[in-house]
Design a protein around this motif. Structure first.
Motif, short mmCIF file in Angstrom:
data_model
loop_
_atom_site.label_atom_id
_atom_site.label_comp_id
_atom_site.label_asym_id
_atom_site.label_seq_id
_atom_site.Cartn_x
_atom_site.Cartn_y
_atom_site.Cartn_z
N LYS A 104 0.81 -1.21 0.00
CA LYS A 104 0.00 0.00 0.00
C LYS A 104 0.85 1.27 0.00
CE LYS A 104 -4.20 -1.83 1.24
NZ LYS A 104 -5.22 -1.78 0.26
N SER A 105 2.17 1.13 -0.06
CA SER A 105 3.05 2.29 -0.04
C SER A 105 3.24 2.84 -1.46
CB SER A 105 4.40 1.92 0.55
OG SER A 105 5.12 1.09 -0.33
N LYS A 106 3.86 4.00 -1.53
CA LYS A 106 4.13 4.61 -2.82
C LYS A 106 5.11 3.76 -3.62
CE LYS A 106 4.05 9.21 -3.16
NZ LYS A 106 4.48 10.61 -3.12
N ALA A 107 6.15 3.24 -2.96
CA ALA A 107 7.13 2.39 -3.64
C ALA A 107 6.48 1.11 -4.15
CB ALA A 107 8.28 2.08 -2.70
N GLY A 108 5.61 0.52 -3.33
CA GLY A 108 4.91 -0.70 -3.74
C GLY A 108 4.00 -0.46 -4.92
N THR A 109 3.36 0.70 -4.93
CA THR A 109 2.47 1.04 -6.05
C THR A 109 3.28 1.24 -7.33
OG1 THR A 109 0.96 2.07 -4.48
CG2 THR A 109 0.64 2.59 -6.79
N TYR A 110 4.43 1.91 -7.22
CA TYR A 110 5.30 2.06 -8.40
C TYR A 110 5.76 0.70 -8.91
CZ TYR A 110 5.77 7.15 -8.17
OH TYR A 110 5.53 8.49 -8.20
N LEU A 111 6.09 -0.20 -8.00
CA LEU A 111 6.52 -1.54 -8.41
C LEU A 111 5.38 -2.27 -9.12
CD1 LEU A 111 8.79 -3.65 -8.29
CD2 LEU A 111 7.83 -4.43 -6.14
N SER A 112 4.17 -2.13 -8.62
CA SER A 112 3.02 -2.75 -9.27
C SER A 112 2.78 -2.17 -10.66
CB SER A 112 1.76 -2.55 -8.42
OG SER A 112 1.87 -3.25 -7.21
N ILE A 113 2.94 -0.86 -10.80
CA ILE A 113 2.79 -0.23 -12.11
C ILE A 113 3.83 -0.79 -13.08
CG2 ILE A 113 3.07 1.95 -13.38
CD1 ILE A 113 1.72 3.35 -10.99
N GLY A 114 5.06 -0.92 -12.61
CA GLY A 114 6.13 -1.45 -13.46
C GLY A 114 5.88 -2.88 -13.91
N THR A 115 5.44 -3.72 -12.99
CA THR A 115 5.19 -5.11 -13.36
C THR A 115 3.98 -5.24 -14.28
OG1 THR A 115 3.95 -5.49 -11.31
CG2 THR A 115 6.27 -6.09 -11.31
N THR A 116 2.98 -4.39 -14.08
CA THR A 116 1.82 -4.40 -14.96
C THR A 116 2.20 -3.94 -16.36
OG1 THR A 116 0.36 -3.97 -13.08
CG2 THR A 116 -0.54 -3.56 -15.25
N ALA A 117 3.01 -2.89 -16.43
CA ALA A 117 3.46 -2.40 -17.74
C ALA A 117 4.34 -3.45 -18.43
CB ALA A 117 4.23 -1.10 -17.57
N PHE A 118 5.13 -4.17 -17.65
CA PHE A 118 5.97 -5.23 -18.22
C PHE A 118 5.10 -6.34 -18.82
CE2 PHE A 118 8.78 -8.98 -17.88
CZ PHE A 118 9.83 -8.51 -18.66
N GLY A 119 3.95 -6.60 -18.20
CA GLY A 119 3.02 -7.59 -18.73
C GLY A 119 2.44 -7.16 -20.06
N ALA A 120 2.41 -5.87 -20.31
CA ALA A 120 1.90 -5.36 -21.58
C ALA A 120 2.78 -5.82 -22.75
CB ALA A 120 1.82 -3.84 -21.54
N LEU A 121 4.06 -6.02 -22.50
CA LEU A 121 4.95 -6.48 -23.57
C LEU A 121 4.51 -7.85 -24.09
CD1 LEU A 121 8.40 -5.42 -22.07
CD2 LEU A 121 7.07 -4.27 -23.85
N SER A 122 4.10 -8.73 -23.20
CA SER A 122 3.65 -10.05 -23.62
C SER A 122 2.35 -9.96 -24.41
CB SER A 122 3.52 -10.95 -22.39
OG SER A 122 2.29 -11.53 -22.28
N VAL A 123 1.48 -9.03 -24.05
CA VAL A 123 0.22 -8.85 -24.78
C VAL A 123 0.49 -8.30 -26.18
CG1 VAL A 123 -1.96 -7.59 -24.82
CG2 VAL A 123 -1.15 -8.60 -22.69
#
Length: 79
Positions: free
Chosen positions: A12-31
């Motif tokens: 729930k922290s700012k760093a955790g949210t940034y990490l989640s954004i990064g991993t979600t964006a990385f998943g976009a590459l596979s799509v």
């Protein structure tokens, strides 16, 4: 504070949210890769799957950005 409770707070922290954004964006590459393959093979069903997956990624990113704005400056782990 135990290590487990700190780890749960990180999500729930700012760093955790940034990490989640990064991993979600990385998943976009596979799509993107899936969509290109579907187009080259003229596979409509696989292309529809890629479009639905892309919509889910966009929605997930929008939710994470909203969460990031909600956290604001009152984050104790990253601010």
């Amino acid at each position: 504070m135990s290590a487990l409770s700190k780890a749960k707070g990180f999500k729930k922290s700012k760093a955790g949210t940034y990490l989640s954004i990064g991993t979600t964006a990385f998943g976009a590459l596979s799509v993107i890769k899936q969509a290109r393959k579907a187009r080259s093979e003229h596979d409509t069903l696989q292309l529809v799957d890629a479009v639905v997956s892309a919509a889910a990624i966009v929605t997930g990113l929008a939710i994470l950005v909203r969460e990031l704005k909600r956290i604001g400056d009152d984050d104790v782990l990253f601010g």
